[in-house]
Design a protein around this motif. Sequence first.
Motif: not given
Length: 958
Positions: A350-360, A404-419
């Motif tokens: 999850e830490i790595l996914l968040k870091q990737a979204l930051d960079a993206h 589970w990995l895709r569901l977690k990524f979708e959750e993080l992506l929704r949060q980031r898009l809203a922000s």
Amino acid sequence: MKLDKLQYQLDAVQAVIETIDENKIQASHPQANPLLHIEQGIDVKMETGTGKTYVYTRLIHQLKQNFNCFKFILLVPSLAIKEGVKNSIQSTGWIQHFRQEFNNQNIHLGLVSAGDFANKKGKRKQIPEAIREFCDSSQAEKNNISVLLLNDAMLASKSMTTDDYDSTLFGHLSSPIQGLAHTRPIVIIDEPHRFKKENTAWKNIVENLQPQLIIRFGATFPERSIGTGKHKIIEKDYENLVYELNGIRAFNENLVKGVHIQYPHLNPKQTDLIKFKITKVIDKSTLLFSQIGSKKTVEIKVGDDLGILDIGFKGLELDKDGSKFKLSNELYLETGMELIPQTFAQSYQEILLKQALDAHFEKEKTNFYREHLANHPPKIKTNTLFFIDSVGSFRGQDKQEKGWLRLKFEELLRQRLASEINKATGEYQEFLQASLQDIDACIAGYFAEDQQKKGDEAIIAEVDDILRNKESMLKFKHANGRWNLRRFLFSKWALREGWDNPNVFVICKLRSSGSEISKLQEVGRGLRLPFDENGTRLNAEQHHEDFRLTYIIDYSEREFAKKLIGEINADGGGLKTNSINDKILATLVENSYANTLAKAKGKLLLEDIIDEQDQILDIEKLCSLFPTTFVQKLQDGKVTGGEEKPRPKLKLNKDNFEKIRDLWNVVSKRYLLEFAKTQPEEIESLIDDTLAQVEWMAPSIEIKNLMLNVERQAMIHQGGYQSIQSHIGQLNYGQFLKQLHQRTSLSLNGLHQALIRYSQHNEVKPEYFNQHNIEQFLKAFQHTFIEKFAQKYEYSSLNYTASTSIFNDQGELVTELAQGLVGEYIADDIQRPHDQKYLYDRYAYDSEIEHEILKVQPTDEVIVYGKLPRKSIRIPTYIGGTTSPDFIYAIQAKDSQNIHLNLVIEAKSDNQRDSDKLAVNIQERFFKQIKHQNIQWHEITDIAKFEHLLKNSLIKEA
């Protein structure tokens, strides 16, 4: 994707052509290539991302044009490479490009799959049609080139070598491979490191296919051993290397993206991780694990859960793939590998996914707006690639629709898009809102297992987009005008050699790839330079952009950057080997590293540069011991991050900057750029002149004509092309006007009236209202605007100061500055110990004229001098953006400590580009208008003029 003719690619083709002696070519039978009389193969080394497929496709055309070679077999090692090659060669853009370059030559690409050999019920066993067409094609078809695309497994199959077919080739051959050999083919091998000479695939090529010439194209070549024992040398297995574009050159010449390595920043407790090392293979089913820093050892058998070692491994089982050990998450194991339990936990991923979204999103905003460039350049689509450990974590298991990995990524992506939506405006906000409304459309996956899921149309569509429809992922909108949201891709290692996407800007690796995979191969999926939304390939230097791939890894691979640099450096100059030899030792002795070969070797061993078996442990440290004539070296800043040194910095001499604070107070004010009031007739003239320059074109598409030849068993043959009208890219009149208005700020009515005036003397067809002509109008408009209004503006000072690169938000001088803001190169040849007048601790420059200026020793009257940082004096330009001069020389007044004159210098070469001339004109006008008696601006194009200027300035004061 518009194709460029890049010089290094043309050089590679020419290097191959020059090896062939035209005088020794002999004729052959009509269905075979002419005899070339070449005794050895040809190798072309080109680094990942530099366009190998384009080069060997161009080479095929060149060999046809120069020597009438017209039968080629392309061998590739994987499905991903095969799909990539097929889609490139068969794409409309490539066909049109090469037809124009080579007088209507055309490649007929034949594809063979395992199913083509199947003996259909009730029918005779036939040789596949693609092979038959390849063999039957004749030299009489003057513009046709036959290319057969095969993978290594197909070539080695029994179906290719058996001779029990009910049909024949050339009237007497019933074995497909014998028929192919009869054509005297030229074989081109893609990714030669997958075709080692000791393997079956290579023997099939040489002994069964019997090509008259093998040309290998790759970034990596197989290795061979020479000698035994202590004298054993491992080197690249080249046949005849005629052209080399290695990693050092590709990075240093900005032919690929730079690389920035990231891994999660853990607190001290987390970084003290428990590590387990695979120390021994006990038997065919057992590995011995040792805990590092402890005497604990544990035997793990196939089928055992690694939770025996540590709770962090729970759920991972030891498994085997043939003779190789692997984990149930498909991580292959080797002795010497270190495993860290924490890196396999979901929370860590999850830490790595968040870091990737930051960079993206950081890159996506930069590429969408491209604010640092003038004239609203086209946007760049930003894609991110994730390498994961299992299909189930993404696709789901046991009737689950999502893992589970895709569901977690979708959750993080929704949060980031809203922000991000709350911070965005305009088109980008619309793009983000559409993404939030359709998260599924943003994400796609490709796995080898997907090929078996023929009934799932959604998965097939995902695979097609990733594997076969590369161009669609570069566009922001579909043909129907809807946003193209797909930009987050998930895969295992199926996407390795042969697949890349030029607009991958972030790669996140949520699994370890194992020690056997090249670091360059890992980052290679995102090294290619990007394309903008119009399909134009972008050049880093030409567009003044730092295109960089962010590569995110787990903490256990934190030395990745160092290893990547070492791998790149190992590929240059005299170090094309993994072990030292007498040549290397002799070079070290010549450069005073040691007195004898034995002492040099001993010193390398003591400094942990080599091991007891002479294998190189620290290639970067070894490279630093050699002169540049012996070994090329990767430039600083091309690979950054991880444990690497930060980008080089310059220390500021604050006292000297304070001496020119008065200058800063004047020039760093915000200035309003005001255009003189423009009369309506001037705007009309501007639009009329622009329209007169547009070469109007209607959209068209070329259609292949097929002719039926009854005499030859009703076989279909290509019969040329015809051009027909197309509606691709066409707009209605209102849309056409609106886009011109949005891109130029000209009024809708003004554009409409101008088109009416234009149509009175010129034909204006409805087909002219298309995207191509919008771009033509914009180019002409920019040229006409600069020509008409270059002098119609003034600068007005405002009452606040611009932010600059040398002061922080509180108006205080920074202590150091990134070297790149001052100059790319350091002038090591300038030695002025304890220089109290210069602005920094080292002399940096960008061009040769700047280097020459720095070499001039300042006289006593010059109390402060130096190169000005970029963005230190931000002069607004009338086409958008800012410009800064290059140097400041503060000259002391006679009999006083005060500064009587600040010489501001813009250094330019004689052969100036349009952008250089524009900067010079703008700076000259700016400094004239601010009318400050202590500031003089000058353009310098040669060193004599500069020395004369300094001398005159001093004499004038005296």
